[in-house]
Design a protein around this motif. Structure first.
Motif, PDB file in Angstrom:
ATOM      1  N   THR A 148       2.102  -4.472   9.632  1.00  0.00           N
ATOM      2  CA  THR A 148       2.616  -3.486   8.683  1.00  0.00           C
ATOM      3  C   THR A 148       4.134  -3.418   8.749  1.00  0.00           C
ATOM      4  OG1 THR A 148       0.585  -2.179   8.961  1.00  0.00           O
ATOM      5  CG2 THR A 148       2.475  -1.077   7.962  1.00  0.00           C
ATOM      6  N   ASP A 149       4.762  -3.432   7.578  1.00  0.00           N
ATOM      7  CA  ASP A 149       6.223  -3.419   7.502  1.00  0.00           C
ATOM      8  C   ASP A 149       6.649  -2.501   6.359  1.00  0.00           C
ATOM      9  OD1 ASP A 149       8.897  -3.950   7.747  1.00  0.00           O
ATOM     10  OD2 ASP A 149       8.801  -5.949   6.834  1.00  0.00           O
ATOM     11  N   PRO A 150       7.147  -1.288   6.651  1.00  0.00           N
ATOM     12  CA  PRO A 150       7.596  -0.378   5.586  1.00  0.00           C
ATOM     13  C   PRO A 150       8.718  -1.004   4.756  1.00  0.00           C
ATOM     14  CG  PRO A 150       7.351   0.813   7.657  1.00  0.00           C
ATOM     15  CD  PRO A 150       7.223  -0.649   7.978  1.00  0.00           C
ATOM     16  N   GLU A 203       0.854  -1.186   0.000  1.00  0.00           N
ATOM     17  CA  GLU A 203       0.000   0.000   0.000  1.00  0.00           C
ATOM     18  C   GLU A 203       0.887   1.232   0.000  1.00  0.00           C
ATOM     19  OE1 GLU A 203      -3.729   1.879   2.573  1.00  0.00           O
ATOM     20  OE2 GLU A 203      -3.228  -0.235   2.716  1.00  0.00           O
ATOM     21  N   GLU A 204       0.457   2.265  -0.717  1.00  0.00           N
ATOM     22  CA  GLU A 204       1.242   3.487  -0.777  1.00  0.00           C
ATOM     23  C   GLU A 204       1.223   4.200   0.566  1.00  0.00           C
ATOM     24  OE1 GLU A 204       1.397   7.835  -3.023  1.00  0.00           O
ATOM     25  OE2 GLU A 204      -0.273   6.462  -3.395  1.00  0.00           O
ATOM     26  N   THR A 205       2.404   4.568   1.059  1.00  0.00           N
ATOM     27  CA  THR A 205       2.498   5.313   2.311  1.00  0.00           C
ATOM     28  C   THR A 205       1.879   6.705   2.151  1.00  0.00           C
ATOM     29  OG1 THR A 205       4.434   4.158   3.168  1.00  0.00           O
ATOM     30  CG2 THR A 205       4.151   6.442   3.853  1.00  0.00           C
ATOM     31  N   GLY A 206       1.024   7.073   3.104  1.00  0.00           N
ATOM     32  CA  GLY A 206       0.389   8.390   3.081  1.00  0.00           C
ATOM     33  C   GLY A 206      -0.897   8.461   2.295  1.00  0.00           C
ATOM     34  N   ASP A 231       7.173   5.283  -5.172  1.00  0.00           N
ATOM     35  CA  ASP A 231       8.258   4.419  -4.700  1.00  0.00           C
ATOM     36  C   ASP A 231       8.181   4.127  -3.204  1.00  0.00           C
ATOM     37  OD1 ASP A 231       8.905   6.893  -3.716  1.00  0.00           O
ATOM     38  OD2 ASP A 231      10.952   6.937  -4.488  1.00  0.00           O
ATOM     39  N   LEU A 232       7.288   4.801  -2.472  1.00  0.00           N
ATOM     40  CA  LEU A 232       7.200   4.630  -1.022  1.00  0.00           C
ATOM     41  C   LEU A 232       5.984   3.765  -0.683  1.00  0.00           C
ATOM     42  CD1 LEU A 232       9.241   5.868   0.950  1.00  0.00           C
ATOM     43  CD2 LEU A 232       7.476   7.479   1.658  1.00  0.00           C
ATOM     44  N   PHE A 233       6.247   2.499  -0.398  1.00  0.00           N
ATOM     45  CA  PHE A 233       5.193   1.537  -0.076  1.00  0.00           C
ATOM     46  C   PHE A 233       5.476   0.886   1.276  1.00  0.00           C
ATOM     47  CE2 PHE A 233       5.052   1.643  -4.709  1.00  0.00           C
ATOM     48  CZ  PHE A 233       3.695   1.612  -4.986  1.00  0.00           C
ATOM     49  N   HIS A 234       4.427   0.339   1.866  1.00  0.00           N
ATOM     50  CA  HIS A 234       4.602  -0.534   3.021  1.00  0.00           C
ATOM     51  C   HIS A 234       3.860  -1.842   2.779  1.00  0.00           C
ATOM     52  CE1 HIS A 234       1.107   2.114   3.921  1.00  0.00           C
ATOM     53  NE2 HIS A 234       0.555   1.003   4.390  1.00  0.00           N
ATOM     54  N   LYS A 235       4.481  -2.935   3.217  1.00  0.00           N
ATOM     55  CA  LYS A 235       3.846  -4.240   3.127  1.00  0.00           C
ATOM     56  C   LYS A 235       2.805  -4.364   4.246  1.00  0.00           C
ATOM     57  CE  LYS A 235       8.328  -6.217   1.804  1.00  0.00           C
ATOM     58  NZ  LYS A 235       9.403  -7.153   2.222  1.00  0.00           N
ATOM     59  N   PRO A 271       1.741   6.571  12.696  1.00  0.00           N
ATOM     60  CA  PRO A 271       2.956   6.348  11.908  1.00  0.00           C
ATOM     61  C   PRO A 271       2.845   6.989  10.533  1.00  0.00           C
ATOM     62  CG  PRO A 271       1.615   4.363  11.942  1.00  0.00           C
ATOM     63  CD  PRO A 271       0.958   5.338  12.879  1.00  0.00           C
ATOM     64  N   LEU A 272       3.981   7.134   9.867  1.00  0.00           N
ATOM     65  CA  LEU A 272       4.027   7.773   8.552  1.00  0.00           C
ATOM     66  C   LEU A 272       3.125   7.062   7.556  1.00  0.00           C
ATOM     67  CD1 LEU A 272       5.700  10.075   7.074  1.00  0.00           C
ATOM     68  CD2 LEU A 272       7.073   8.193   6.140  1.00  0.00           C
ATOM     69  N   THR A 273       3.002   5.749   7.680  1.00  0.00           N
ATOM     70  CA  THR A 273       2.183   4.962   6.758  1.00  0.00           C
ATOM     71  C   THR A 273       0.746   5.438   6.713  1.00  0.00           C
ATOM     72  OG1 THR A 273       1.813   3.361   8.545  1.00  0.00           O
ATOM     73  CG2 THR A 273       3.600   2.896   6.986  1.00  0.00           C
TER      74      THR A 273
END
Length: 424
Positions: free
Chosen positions: A183-185, A127-130, A152-156, A287-289
């Motif tokens: 969740t794992d960035p 999933e895209e962060t933010g 390019d900024l994703f988290h699993k 969190p940033l996510t």
């Protein structure tokens, strides 16, 4: 690789659009015209229908900076399979990260009149962060998703969820979701909690309630379900999210409130004006996510032509990816469509004037470690125009960044991009 993929996608899009340009007069009337209409309707919604199962075209092929080419299959059972039960699933593979992602789920209907469904799902994906999505958004299919190319900024995440869909009234749609996620960035990131513990990956237990209200739309019953026959404006969407600390080993306690309204003013000659207001606020340890990024769509390259890509539908074209994050923000977008240029009966390009504004802020940015970003508290502004439908649905977009976040180098404030607008 990136540019070659864009070129390939443009060619596929052109072929696709050209195939759809066959006029009705060229199609011989047949007894199965109703079936053809239904088929095209499914296709326009992003599905390829079969007897019992509708394939989901969203999963065929995509591209982003982390996975590279992402391809797979997905779909959902249709009414021929069952009107009371449904099964949905997808599986995809990323050729750059060399990982499979998948989801499997199903649902059963509790009440036909209110279209009430209970759904269960298990998902392992990115999933895209933010990013912040509304549960009640209608399924919107895009043959080509422009922003996805440059993210390019994703988290699993591995998420187990239960949702309830309910049509409260013909004009009010609700959806409620309870989810448990690991969740794992995919990037180097740590969040500093109140006890000064640094967390790299985390567990979240969230409850989400979403409501979509379309007070001026008109509906009618069709095949035992409500269908929107006339879109009325404004439309309103409200969503509340609560993350519970220590419930199912959850690490964070925070709340989010998101709001969106869309207002469309119809013009006399296919030249409407569209106003879109989106806002959100989060409170607590977030969190940033799960913060907000304000829909950027500009890659960090040196020249205008190196940043040349495809403009999004509602994104900030001059705002660089990962440049800003906020725990509270608001964006206002104004689009005015001028009367199409009547060059010929079938060739009618259209000029669109655009202005976008964003404002936001963030408390305790020092809690977000190993990442660098700015605040939107001074207000971000860009304006420009699009010339759409120049060739096979393609056009051009030119946007300029000015105001408080104007950059010293003139070229860094300019975004020149393709546009792609087509519907079945």
């Amino acid at each position: 690789m990136h540019k070659h993929f864009i070129l390939l996608f443009f060619i596929l899009c052109a072929i696709f659009v050209h195939a759809q340009s066959i006029s009705k007069e060229e199609m011989a009337p047949k007894q199965d015209s109703i079936k053809k209409t239904e088929f095209l309707k499914h296709l326009g919604n992003g599905y390829l229908p079969t007897k019992y199962f509708n394939f989901d075209l969203r999963y065929l092929i995509k591209y982003n900076q982390y996975e590279g080419v992402r391809t797979g299959l997905g779909g959902i059972t249709n009414n021929a399979f069952s009107e009371k039960y449904r099964i949905n699933s997808y599986g995809v593979y990323g050729f750059r990260d060399h990982r499979f992602k998948y989801s499997i789920g199903g649902g059963f209907r509790l009440a036909k009149r209110t279209n009430t469904w209970i759904n269960l799902s298990y998902t392992s994906d990115l999933e895209e962060t933010g990013s912040s999505k509304f549960l009640t958004d209608k399924r919107f299919f895009q043959f080509f998703e422009p922003r996805l190319l440059n993210i390019d900024l994703f988290h699993k995440h591995v998420t187990k969820a239960i949702t309830i869909e309910h049509q409260l009234t013909p004009k009010i749609l609700t959806e409620t979701k309870l989810a448990v996620s690991n969740t794992d960035p995919t990037y180097s990131y740590e969040y500093i909690l109140n006890d000064n513990n640094a967390i790299k990956s985390f567990h979240l237990t969230t409850a989400k309630v979403s409501l979509q209200w379309s007070p001026f739309s008109q509906y009618e019953s069709s095949r035992k379900r409500l269908v929107e026959i006339k879109k009325g404006y404004p439309k309103f969407t409200l969503q509340y999210t609560k993350s519970f600390d220590d419930l199912f080993k959850s690490d964070f306690s925070f709340s989010k409130l998101d709001f969106r309204t869309i207002y469309k003013i119809e013009g006399k000659h296919s030249n409407p004006s569209i106003i879109t207001l989106v806002s959100g606020i989060t409170n607590g340890n977030t969190p940033l996510t799960h913060l907000y990024h304000a829909y950027p769509n500009n890659i960090n390259k040196e020249t205008v032509m190196q940043r040349f890509s495809v403009a999004g539908l509602n994104s900030f074209e001059t705002m660089y990816f990962n440049e800003f994050f906020s725990d509270k923000f608001a964006t206002l977008q104004l689009k005015h469509f001028l009367k199409p240029f009547n060059i010929s009966q079938r060739y009618k390009p259209q000029l669109v004037l655009i202005t976008r504004y964003a404002i936001g802020d963030i408390k305790n940015p020092e809690r977000h470690q190993n990442v660098t970003f700015g605040s939107l508290k001074k207000g971000y502004t860009e304006s420009g125009f699009e010339i759409n439908k120049l060739l096979f649905g393609f056009g051009l977009s030119l946007t300029y960044r000015y105001g408080a976040y104007h950059l010293p180098d003139f070229n860094d404030n300019v975004a020149l991009k393709f546009t792609f607008n087509v519907s079945l």
